[in-house]
Design a protein around this motif. Sequence first.
Motif, PDB file in Angstrom:
ATOM      1  N   ASN A   1      99.744 -13.712 103.698  1.00 20.99           N
ATOM      2  CA  ASN A   1     100.401 -12.469 104.110  1.00 20.99           C
ATOM      3  C   ASN A   1      99.878 -11.263 103.329  1.00 20.99           C
ATOM      4  O   ASN A   1      99.803 -10.151 103.868  1.00 20.99           O
ATOM      5  CB  ASN A   1     101.908 -12.608 103.945  1.00 20.99           C
ATOM      6  CG  ASN A   1     102.513 -13.606 104.922  1.00 20.99           C
ATOM      7  OD1 ASN A   1     101.871 -14.011 105.886  1.00 20.99           O
ATOM      8  ND2 ASN A   1     103.747 -14.011 104.668  1.00 20.99           N
ATOM      9  N   VAL A   2      99.531 -11.470 102.070  1.00 21.37           N
ATOM     10  CA  VAL A   2      98.938 -10.392 101.277  1.00 21.37           C
ATOM     11  C   VAL A   2      97.610  -9.958 101.892  1.00 21.37           C
ATOM     12  O   VAL A   2      97.301  -8.759 101.942  1.00 21.37           O
ATOM     13  CB  VAL A   2      98.764 -10.826  99.810  1.00 21.37           C
ATOM     14  CG1 VAL A   2      97.810  -9.892  99.063  1.00 21.37           C
ATOM     15  CG2 VAL A   2     100.116 -10.862  99.107  1.00 21.37           C
ATOM     16  N   ILE A   3      96.835 -10.906 102.372  1.00 23.13           N
ATOM     17  CA  ILE A   3      95.578 -10.562 103.042  1.00 23.13           C
ATOM     18  C   ILE A   3      95.844  -9.657 104.235  1.00 23.13           C
ATOM     19  O   ILE A   3      95.139  -8.667 104.475  1.00 23.13           O
ATOM     20  CB  ILE A   3      94.833 -11.838 103.478  1.00 23.13           C
ATOM     21  CG1 ILE A   3      94.309 -12.595 102.253  1.00 23.13           C
ATOM     22  CG2 ILE A   3      93.677 -11.497 104.418  1.00 23.13           C
ATOM     23  CD1 ILE A   3      93.740 -13.965 102.566  1.00 23.13           C
TER      24      ILE A   3
ATOM     25  N   ALA B   1     113.776  -0.536 102.558  1.00 24.79           N
ATOM     26  CA  ALA B   1     115.062  -0.123 103.107  1.00 24.79           C
ATOM     27  C   ALA B   1     114.904   1.042 104.075  1.00 24.79           C
ATOM     28  O   ALA B   1     115.421   1.005 105.203  1.00 24.79           O
ATOM     29  CB  ALA B   1     116.013   0.256 101.976  1.00 24.79           C
ATOM     30  N   GLY B   2     114.198   2.091 103.634  1.00 22.45           N
ATOM     31  CA  GLY B   2     114.040   3.264 104.477  1.00 22.45           C
ATOM     32  C   GLY B   2     113.381   2.941 105.801  1.00 22.45           C
ATOM     33  O   GLY B   2     113.792   3.432 106.857  1.00 22.45           O
ATOM     34  N   PHE B   3     112.355   2.102 105.773  1.00 18.78           N
ATOM     35  CA  PHE B   3     111.685   1.718 107.006  1.00 18.78           C
ATOM     36  C   PHE B   3     112.619   0.893 107.889  1.00 18.78           C
ATOM     37  O   PHE B   3     112.712   1.123 109.100  1.00 18.78           O
ATOM     38  CB  PHE B   3     110.416   0.929 106.705  1.00 18.78           C
ATOM     39  CG  PHE B   3     109.822   0.273 107.921  1.00 18.78           C
ATOM     40  CD1 PHE B   3     109.451   1.028 109.024  1.00 18.78           C
ATOM     41  CD2 PHE B   3     109.664  -1.109 107.982  1.00 18.78           C
ATOM     42  CE1 PHE B   3     108.920   0.419 110.169  1.00 18.78           C
ATOM     43  CE2 PHE B   3     109.139  -1.714 109.109  1.00 18.78           C
ATOM     44  CZ  PHE B   3     108.765  -0.948 110.210  1.00 18.78           C
TER      45      PHE B   3
ATOM     46  N   GLY C   1     106.691 -10.920  99.805  1.00 20.08           N
ATOM     47  CA  GLY C   1     105.498 -11.448 100.459  1.00 20.08           C
ATOM     48  C   GLY C   1     105.781 -12.095 101.796  1.00 20.08           C
ATOM     49  O   GLY C   1     104.896 -12.704 102.395  1.00 20.08           O
ATOM     50  N   PHE C   2     107.041 -11.991 102.257  1.00 16.05           N
ATOM     51  CA  PHE C   2     107.443 -12.533 103.552  1.00 16.05           C
ATOM     52  C   PHE C   2     107.169 -14.030 103.678  1.00 16.05           C
ATOM     53  O   PHE C   2     106.853 -14.535 104.751  1.00 16.05           O
ATOM     54  CB  PHE C   2     106.793 -11.737 104.696  1.00 16.05           C
ATOM     55  CG  PHE C   2     107.210 -10.300 104.696  1.00 16.05           C
ATOM     56  CD1 PHE C   2     108.361  -9.895 105.342  1.00 16.05           C
ATOM     57  CD2 PHE C   2     106.475  -9.358 103.984  1.00 16.05           C
ATOM     58  CE1 PHE C   2     108.774  -8.570 105.284  1.00 16.05           C
ATOM     59  CE2 PHE C   2     106.890  -8.029 103.934  1.00 16.05           C
ATOM     60  CZ  PHE C   2     108.053  -7.637 104.589  1.00 16.05           C
ATOM     61  N   ALA C   3     107.283 -14.718 102.553  1.00 19.11           N
ATOM     62  CA  ALA C   3     107.084 -16.169 102.528  1.00 19.11           C
ATOM     63  C   ALA C   3     107.601 -16.706 101.202  1.00 19.11           C
ATOM     64  O   ALA C   3     107.795 -15.947 100.247  1.00 19.11           O
ATOM     65  CB  ALA C   3     105.605 -16.512 102.697  1.00 19.11           C
TER      66      ALA C   3
ATOM     67  N   VAL D   1     113.277  -7.034 108.170  1.00 16.55           N
ATOM     68  CA  VAL D   1     112.125  -6.704 109.001  1.00 16.55           C
ATOM     69  C   VAL D   1     111.123  -7.849 108.937  1.00 16.55           C
ATOM     70  O   VAL D   1     111.167  -8.691 108.038  1.00 16.55           O
ATOM     71  CB  VAL D   1     111.458  -5.385 108.551  1.00 16.55           C
ATOM     72  CG1 VAL D   1     112.421  -4.227 108.722  1.00 16.55           C
ATOM     73  CG2 VAL D   1     110.988  -5.478 107.111  1.00 16.55           C
ATOM     74  N   THR D   2     110.228  -7.905 109.896  1.00 18.76           N
ATOM     75  CA  THR D   2     109.240  -8.976 109.945  1.00 18.76           C
ATOM     76  C   THR D   2     107.918  -8.533 109.317  1.00 18.76           C
ATOM     77  O   THR D   2     107.682  -7.340 109.098  1.00 18.76           O
ATOM     78  CB  THR D   2     108.967  -9.401 111.389  1.00 18.76           C
ATOM     79  OG1 THR D   2     108.299  -8.316 112.072  1.00 18.76           O
ATOM     80  CG2 THR D   2     110.263  -9.738 112.121  1.00 18.76           C
ATOM     81  N   LEU D   3     107.065  -9.500 109.065  1.00 17.00           N
ATOM     82  CA  LEU D   3     105.725  -9.200 108.558  1.00 17.00           C
ATOM     83  C   LEU D   3     104.984  -8.282 109.524  1.00 17.00           C
ATOM     84  O   LEU D   3     104.335  -7.318 109.099  1.00 17.00           O
ATOM     85  CB  LEU D   3     104.944 -10.494 108.356  1.00 17.00           C
ATOM     86  CG  LEU D   3     103.477 -10.341 107.942  1.00 17.00           C
ATOM     87  CD1 LEU D   3     103.357  -9.712 106.566  1.00 17.00           C
ATOM     88  CD2 LEU D   3     102.770 -11.707 107.987  1.00 17.00           C
TER      89      LEU D   3
END
Length: 271
Positions: free
Chosen positions: A99-101, A48-50, A88-90, A61-63
Amino acid sequence: MPATAADKRMTFRKMHEAGCFVLPNPWDVGSARALQQMGFKAVASTSAGFAWSIGKPDNRVTLDDVCGHLTALCSAVDLPVNADFEGGFAHKPEKVAANVISAVQTGVAGLSIEDSTGDAAKPLYERAFAIERIKAARAAIDADHSGVLLTGRCEGFLVGQTDLALVIDRLVAYAEAGADCLYAPGIKTREQISAVVKAVHPKPVNLLIGASGLSVAQAADLGVRRISVGGSLARAAWAGFMRAAREMAEQGTFTELGNGHPGGELNKMFG
């Protein structure tokens, strides 16, 4: 010599072995460096803050946005940085793993994966699918022996599913799937916290405190290992900004500006 990513990850893991520590959530490089100056031993990003800092709502926000932000935070401080990596944006486990990588490559010492879908009609992933997502994150972290600490989050209390038995069942399953730390944002009572700690023992538990509540000592007595504050520090900063800006816009006066932190002290801190 600046701490390496490996150093930070080793330190972060050791911090979870005993005691209780505060893991505050900066939203940019300046706030991260300020927290380091104040003596905190690790920090965590806040989705949220970001998001607010770049003019977006939480969870929008995006990955690429997040990985750039995490890279900047990790480079700015000699502290371990834990990533609020949302879901995990997926959706699919294999994409979560990929995405974790990407997140691991930013230099983070830890990251969390939550089980919320973003769909109001079905706010949590189906249990078995959520477990597979944690397993995929675990495998991705282990693939390069990075030592990044994985936190499994159950968002039940944040999406209106406040059945503690359901939340505990998922946290236990996430622990068995490879999560190193467990987190149920939204639990508040001593009874809820104690039940979660007992259920996942000996794995550590993260407690979210967003306003007045338990002290560090009280949380430690319940067995909590770490305390984060989510977007609360960012909200506190925005509160001061909004008060001053609204006074100027609505009244044409500047009284609130007198409550700002002294610029000389800020320069000294960042110098």
